[in-house]
Design a protein around this motif. Structure first.
Motif, PDB file in Angstrom:
ATOM      1  N   MET A  81       0.822  -1.211   0.000  1.00  0.00           N
ATOM      2  CA  MET A  81       0.000   0.000   0.000  1.00  0.00           C
ATOM      3  C   MET A  81       0.858   1.264   0.000  1.00  0.00           C
ATOM      4  O   MET A  81       0.344   2.364  -0.245  1.00  0.00           O
ATOM      5  CB  MET A  81      -0.928   0.006   1.220  1.00  0.00           C
ATOM      6  N   GLN A  82       2.155   1.141   0.251  1.00  0.00           N
ATOM      7  CA  GLN A  82       3.052   2.290   0.244  1.00  0.00           C
ATOM      8  C   GLN A  82       3.436   2.713  -1.180  1.00  0.00           C
ATOM      9  O   GLN A  82       4.054   3.762  -1.363  1.00  0.00           O
ATOM     10  CB  GLN A  82       4.332   1.962   1.023  1.00  0.00           C
ATOM     11  N   ARG A  83       3.070   1.891  -2.185  1.00  0.00           N
ATOM     12  CA  ARG A  83       3.401   2.239  -3.562  1.00  0.00           C
ATOM     13  C   ARG A  83       2.345   3.179  -4.130  1.00  0.00           C
ATOM     14  O   ARG A  83       1.175   2.826  -4.248  1.00  0.00           O
ATOM     15  CB  ARG A  83       3.448   0.973  -4.427  1.00  0.00           C
ATOM     16  N   PRO A  84       2.699   4.410  -4.511  1.00  0.00           N
ATOM     17  CA  PRO A  84       1.714   5.333  -5.080  1.00  0.00           C
ATOM     18  C   PRO A  84       1.180   4.880  -6.438  1.00  0.00           C
ATOM     19  O   PRO A  84       0.125   5.356  -6.869  1.00  0.00           O
ATOM     20  CB  PRO A  84       2.494   6.656  -5.198  1.00  0.00           C
ATOM     21  N   ASP A  85       1.892   3.971  -7.105  1.00  0.00           N
ATOM     22  CA  ASP A  85       1.467   3.487  -8.420  1.00  0.00           C
ATOM     23  C   ASP A  85       0.727   2.154  -8.324  1.00  0.00           C
ATOM     24  O   ASP A  85       0.552   1.456  -9.336  1.00  0.00           O
ATOM     25  CB  ASP A  85       2.677   3.340  -9.345  1.00  0.00           C
ATOM     26  N   LEU A  86       0.264   1.791  -7.125  1.00  0.00           N
ATOM     27  CA  LEU A  86      -0.353   0.478  -6.915  1.00  0.00           C
ATOM     28  C   LEU A  86      -1.536   0.260  -7.857  1.00  0.00           C
ATOM     29  O   LEU A  86      -1.626  -0.791  -8.518  1.00  0.00           O
ATOM     30  CB  LEU A  86      -0.807   0.346  -5.459  1.00  0.00           C
ATOM     31  N   ASP A  87      -2.452   1.215  -7.940  1.00  0.00           N
ATOM     32  CA  ASP A  87      -3.638   1.042  -8.783  1.00  0.00           C
ATOM     33  C   ASP A  87      -3.252   0.823 -10.243  1.00  0.00           C
ATOM     34  O   ASP A  87      -3.837  -0.025 -10.938  1.00  0.00           O
ATOM     35  CB  ASP A  87      -4.552   2.258  -8.665  1.00  0.00           C
ATOM     36  N   ALA A  88      -2.282   1.591 -10.721  1.00  0.00           N
ATOM     37  CA  ALA A  88      -1.864   1.475 -12.120  1.00  0.00           C
ATOM     38  C   ALA A  88      -1.267   0.097 -12.403  1.00  0.00           C
ATOM     39  O   ALA A  88      -1.504  -0.489 -13.473  1.00  0.00           O
ATOM     40  CB  ALA A  88      -0.864   2.574 -12.459  1.00  0.00           C
ATOM     41  N   LEU A  89      -0.513  -0.430 -11.450  1.00  0.00           N
ATOM     42  CA  LEU A  89       0.116  -1.730 -11.651  1.00  0.00           C
ATOM     43  C   LEU A  89      -0.916  -2.855 -11.584  1.00  0.00           C
ATOM     44  O   LEU A  89      -0.815  -3.847 -12.322  1.00  0.00           O
ATOM     45  CB  LEU A  89       1.229  -1.929 -10.628  1.00  0.00           C
ATOM     46  N   ILE A  90      -1.907  -2.713 -10.721  1.00  0.00           N
ATOM     47  CA  ILE A  90      -2.988  -3.697 -10.671  1.00  0.00           C
ATOM     48  C   ILE A  90      -3.760  -3.679 -11.991  1.00  0.00           C
ATOM     49  O   ILE A  90      -4.097  -4.732 -12.555  1.00  0.00           O
ATOM     50  CB  ILE A  90      -3.915  -3.423  -9.472  1.00  0.00           C
ATOM     51  N   ALA A  91      -4.026  -2.481 -12.524  1.00  0.00           N
ATOM     52  CA  ALA A  91      -4.717  -2.369 -13.813  1.00  0.00           C
ATOM     53  C   ALA A  91      -3.897  -3.007 -14.932  1.00  0.00           C
ATOM     54  O   ALA A  91      -4.448  -3.658 -15.834  1.00  0.00           O
ATOM     55  CB  ALA A  91      -5.001  -0.896 -14.126  1.00  0.00           C
ATOM     56  N   GLU A  92      -2.577  -2.854 -14.870  1.00  0.00           N
ATOM     57  CA  GLU A  92      -1.706  -3.479 -15.870  1.00  0.00           C
ATOM     58  C   GLU A  92      -1.827  -4.999 -15.813  1.00  0.00           C
ATOM     59  O   GLU A  92      -1.908  -5.673 -16.857  1.00  0.00           O
ATOM     60  CB  GLU A  92      -0.260  -3.053 -15.630  1.00  0.00           C
ATOM     61  N   ALA A  93      -1.846  -5.532 -14.601  1.00  0.00           N
ATOM     62  CA  ALA A  93      -1.976  -6.987 -14.457  1.00  0.00           C
ATOM     63  C   ALA A  93      -3.298  -7.475 -15.025  1.00  0.00           C
ATOM     64  O   ALA A  93      -3.356  -8.482 -15.748  1.00  0.00           O
ATOM     65  CB  ALA A  93      -1.841  -7.375 -12.984  1.00  0.00           C
ATOM     66  N   HIS A  94      -4.383  -6.752 -14.737  1.00  0.00           N
ATOM     67  CA  HIS A  94      -5.680  -7.160 -15.257  1.00  0.00           C
ATOM     68  C   HIS A  94      -5.730  -7.046 -16.777  1.00  0.00           C
ATOM     69  O   HIS A  94      -6.391  -7.850 -17.444  1.00  0.00           O
ATOM     70  CB  HIS A  94      -6.785  -6.318 -14.619  1.00  0.00           C
ATOM     71  N   ALA A  95      -5.038  -6.065 -17.325  1.00  0.00           N
ATOM     72  CA  ALA A  95      -4.995  -5.924 -18.782  1.00  0.00           C
ATOM     73  C   ALA A  95      -4.352  -7.151 -19.426  1.00  0.00           C
ATOM     74  O   ALA A  95      -4.649  -7.481 -20.586  1.00  0.00           O
ATOM     75  CB  ALA A  95      -4.237  -4.659 -19.160  1.00  0.00           C
ATOM     76  N   HIS A  96      -3.494  -7.820 -18.671  1.00  0.00           N
ATOM     77  CA  HIS A  96      -2.849  -9.041 -19.164  1.00  0.00           C
ATOM     78  C   HIS A  96      -3.517 -10.303 -18.609  1.00  0.00           C
ATOM     79  O   HIS A  96      -2.938 -11.385 -18.669  1.00  0.00           O
ATOM     80  CB  HIS A  96      -1.360  -9.017 -18.804  1.00  0.00           C
ATOM     81  N   GLU A  97      -4.723 -10.132 -18.055  1.00  0.00           N
ATOM     82  CA  GLU A  97      -5.537 -11.250 -17.557  1.00  0.00           C
ATOM     83  C   GLU A  97      -4.812 -12.046 -16.474  1.00  0.00           C
ATOM     84  O   GLU A  97      -4.834 -13.272 -16.455  1.00  0.00           O
ATOM     85  CB  GLU A  97      -5.967 -12.159 -18.705  1.00  0.00           C
ATOM     86  N   ILE A  98      -4.182 -11.318 -15.568  1.00  0.00           N
ATOM     87  CA  ILE A  98      -3.469 -11.925 -14.435  1.00  0.00           C
ATOM     88  C   ILE A  98      -4.257 -11.660 -13.164  1.00  0.00           C
ATOM     89  O   ILE A  98      -4.609 -10.505 -12.861  1.00  0.00           O
ATOM     90  CB  ILE A  98      -2.047 -11.350 -14.316  1.00  0.00           C
ATOM     91  N   SER A  99      -4.535 -12.698 -12.414  1.00  0.00           N
ATOM     92  CA  SER A  99      -5.209 -12.571 -11.125  1.00  0.00           C
ATOM     93  C   SER A  99      -4.253 -11.944 -10.115  1.00  0.00           C
ATOM     94  O   SER A  99      -3.077 -12.312 -10.052  1.00  0.00           O
ATOM     95  CB  SER A  99      -5.663 -13.954 -10.648  1.00  0.00           C
ATOM     96  N   VAL A 100      -4.764 -11.016  -9.306  1.00  0.00           N
ATOM     97  CA  VAL A 100      -3.921 -10.287  -8.353  1.00  0.00           C
ATOM     98  C   VAL A 100      -4.479 -10.416  -6.935  1.00  0.00           C
ATOM     99  O   VAL A 100      -5.658 -10.147  -6.690  1.00  0.00           O
ATOM    100  CB  VAL A 100      -3.816  -8.785  -8.712  1.00  0.00           C
ATOM    101  N   SER A 101      -3.618 -10.814  -6.009  1.00  0.00           N
ATOM    102  CA  SER A 101      -3.922 -10.791  -4.581  1.00  0.00           C
ATOM    103  C   SER A 101      -2.933  -9.851  -3.908  1.00  0.00           C
ATOM    104  O   SER A 101      -1.873  -9.550  -4.473  1.00  0.00           O
ATOM    105  CB  SER A 101      -3.816 -12.192  -3.972  1.00  0.00           C
ATOM    106  N   ILE A 102      -3.260  -9.409  -2.701  1.00  0.00           N
ATOM    107  CA  ILE A 102      -2.402  -8.433  -2.022  1.00  0.00           C
ATOM    108  C   ILE A 102      -2.337  -8.738  -0.533  1.00  0.00           C
ATOM    109  O   ILE A 102      -3.304  -9.231   0.049  1.00  0.00           O
ATOM    110  CB  ILE A 102      -2.918  -6.992  -2.268  1.00  0.00           C
ATOM    111  N   THR A 103      -1.189  -8.470   0.066  1.00  0.00           N
ATOM    112  CA  THR A 103      -0.991  -8.671   1.507  1.00  0.00           C
ATOM    113  C   THR A 103      -0.609  -7.330   2.142  1.00  0.00           C
ATOM    114  O   THR A 103       0.570  -7.066   2.385  1.00  0.00           O
ATOM    115  CB  THR A 103       0.102  -9.719   1.778  1.00  0.00           C
ATOM    116  N   PRO A 104      -1.578  -6.473   2.415  1.00  0.00           N
ATOM    117  CA  PRO A 104      -1.278  -5.157   2.980  1.00  0.00           C
ATOM    118  C   PRO A 104      -0.951  -5.241   4.468  1.00  0.00           C
ATOM    119  O   PRO A 104      -1.386  -6.159   5.166  1.00  0.00           O
ATOM    120  CB  PRO A 104      -2.577  -4.383   2.756  1.00  0.00           C
TER     121      PRO A 104
END
Length: 371
Positions: A81-104
Motif C-alpha cells: 500500500m506504500q506504492r503510489p502506483d499500486l492502482d496502475a500496476l494492478i490495472a496493468e496486471a488485469h490488462a494481461h488477464e493476471i489474477s492479483v492478490s495483495i498482503t497489505p
C-alpha cells in the motif's frame, strides 16, 4: 469487475517445471509496522533501488509471457500500500488477464474505504496476518498497538464485500499455545483460507524460537484433523511435510486414492520453493521464494520464464531426485520435497535435507508414494 476468468486460469492444471502457480512480488520494503519476525526487515522509507513503475509494468508483462495458465501475482512487501502506483500496476496486471492478490500491512491507512477500493479495482483476494487470538499476543509480535483490532476489522469488511481472505499465522514457540484459539476466532470471523507459517529463522525472525520437529508433527496432525471439518481451507507454509502427515493419516484410516486426491492436503502437492513458487524482490532479484534469498537472475536483465525454466538453481529445485540427504531418499519427496528455504537457512544448501522433518524414509529412492 468479473474475477471468474482470472480464477479459472489460475487453478487450471499446469506443469510446475514450466509455469509457477504463484509469483510473489515484494513491491517495496517500506512498511509502517515493525514485526518481530519480518523476513524483509522492512523500514519506514522505500529503498530508492526498488523497481520503478515502468519496470513493474515490464515485470507484469513477463508474468503474462508464461502463457496459459497464467501464474497468480501476489503483491507483498513491506507494505504494498506504500506504492503510489499500486492502482496502475494492478490495472496493468488485469490488462494481461493476471489474477492479483495483495498482503497489505494492517496499518492505520488500511481503512474500510481502502478495502472497498481494493475490491472495486479487482483484487482477487486479501492476505492478512494474525498471530494471536488476543491483542496482547498479536500486537506483541507486530510491535504496533491496535494492529490486532485493525486486522480483525479488515477481515470482516472484506468478508462483507465477498472478497476472499487468507489469514496467515506465524507458528513459533511464542504463538503455538494460541493456535486453537486463533482457529475459533477465524471460524467466527469467516475467511476463505488459513495458512500456518512455520518460522524460518531469517531477517528479524531470528529473534523468535522455532518449534522442535516433534512439536511440528503434533501440530500438523492437529491441522489435518481440524481441516476435515473446518469452514475454510487450511494449509501450511514452509512445512510441506504436512502433506506426508495428512496422507499417512488418511491411508491409515482407509481413505481411497480418490478420496485423498479430493482432500485439502492433496491440492498443494508438489508445490514447493522454486517449484510452483517464485519470488521477485523489490530490486528485481528473481529467487525461488521470499525465504530463499538466492538470486538466479534479475528482471532488469533477465526474463522470468527463462530463469524459472532454465537457470541451474530452478532446474535443480524442479527435480526432487536432486534433493540430498534423507529428503533425496524419501518416498514422499515428489509430493513434499521438504522446505528448501529452511534447508538453505540452516545449512547454506537449498537441496539439503529439511532439518525440521523427523521422518525417516522407509523406501529406496525409486519407490515413490503416489496418490
Amino acid at each position: 469487475m468479473n474475477r471468474t476468468p482470472h480464477l479459472m486460469r489460475q487453478h487450471a492444471r499446469r506443469d510446475y517445471a514450466q509455469t509457477p502457480l504463484n509469483v510473489y512480488w515484494e513491491m517495496t520494503t517500506a512498511c509502517p509496522l515493525a514485526c518481530r519476525h519480518c523476513r524483509a526487515e522492512a523500514q519506514a522509507h522505500a529503498d530508492p533501488r526498488q523497481l520503478t513503475t515502468a519496470e513493474g509494468r515490464e515485470l507484469i508483462r513477463q508474468i503474462a509471457a508464461f502463457g496459459d495458465p497464467r501464474p497468480q501475482l501476489i503483491l507483498t512487501g513491506g507494505d504494498p500500500m506504500q506504492r503510489p502506483d499500486l492502482d496502475a500496476l494492478i490495472a496493468e496486471a488485469h490488462a494481461h488477464e493476471i489474477s492479483v492478490s495483495i498482503t497489505p500491512a494492517a496499518s492505520e491507512r488500511l481503512t474500510r474505504d481502502v478495502v472497498v477500493h481494493l475490491h472495486d479495482i479487482g483484487i482477487n483476494a486479501l492476505g492478512l496476518s494474525l498471530d494471536g487470538a488476543t491483542a496482547e499476543l498479536h500486537d506483541a509480535i507486530r510491535m504496533i498497538p491496535g494492529c490486532f483490532e485493525r486486522t480483525v476489522n479488515v477481515a470482516r469488511w472484506a468478508n462483507e464485500l465477498g472478497m476472499p481472505v487468507q489469514i496467515n499465522t506465524l507458528v513459533a514457540a511464542e504463538t503455538l499455545g494460541d493456535v486453537p484459539a486463533i482457529y475459533d476466532l477465524l471460524c467466527e470471523i469467516g475467511i476463505s483460507r488459513w495458512s500456518l507459517f512455520f518460522l524460518i529463522s531469517v531477517g528479524r525472525g531470528k529473534v523468535l524460537e522455532a518449534l522442535e520437529p516433534e512439536q511440528g508433527e503434533e501440530l500438523m496432525r492437529w491441522v489435518d484433523r481440524t481441516s476435515r471439518t473446518a469452514p475454510f481451507a487450511m494449509s501450511t507454509t514452509e512445512a510441506p511435510s504436512f502433506r506426508r502427515v495428512a496422507i499417512q493419516a488418511m491411508q491409515e484410516e482407509g481413505f481411497t486414492p480418490e478420496q485423498i486426491r479430493r482432500s485439502h492436503a492433496y491440492r498443494s502437492l508438489r508445490v514447493r520453493d522454486g517449484h510452483g513458487i517464485m519470488f521477485v524482490s523489490h530490486t528485481g532479484e528473481i529467487c525461488p521464494a521470499g525465504f530463499l534469498p538466492l538470486p538466479a537472475g534479475n528482471v532488469r536483465t533477465d526474463t522470468l520464464a527463462d530463469v524459472y525454466r532454465r537457470s541451474p538453481l530452478f532446474v535443480d529445485l524442479h527435480d526432487p531426485n536432486r534433493l540430498k540427504g534423507k529428503c533425496g531418499l524419501c518416498e514422499y519427496r515428489a509430493i513434499c520435497g521438504g522446505s528448501r528455504s529452511r534447508a538453505f537457512a540452516l545449512t547454506g544448501d537449498p537441496l539439503a535435507a529439511d532439518p525440521f522433518c523427523p521422518y525417516q524414509p522407509a523406501a529406496q529412492p525409486e519407490e515413490l508414494v503416489n496418490v
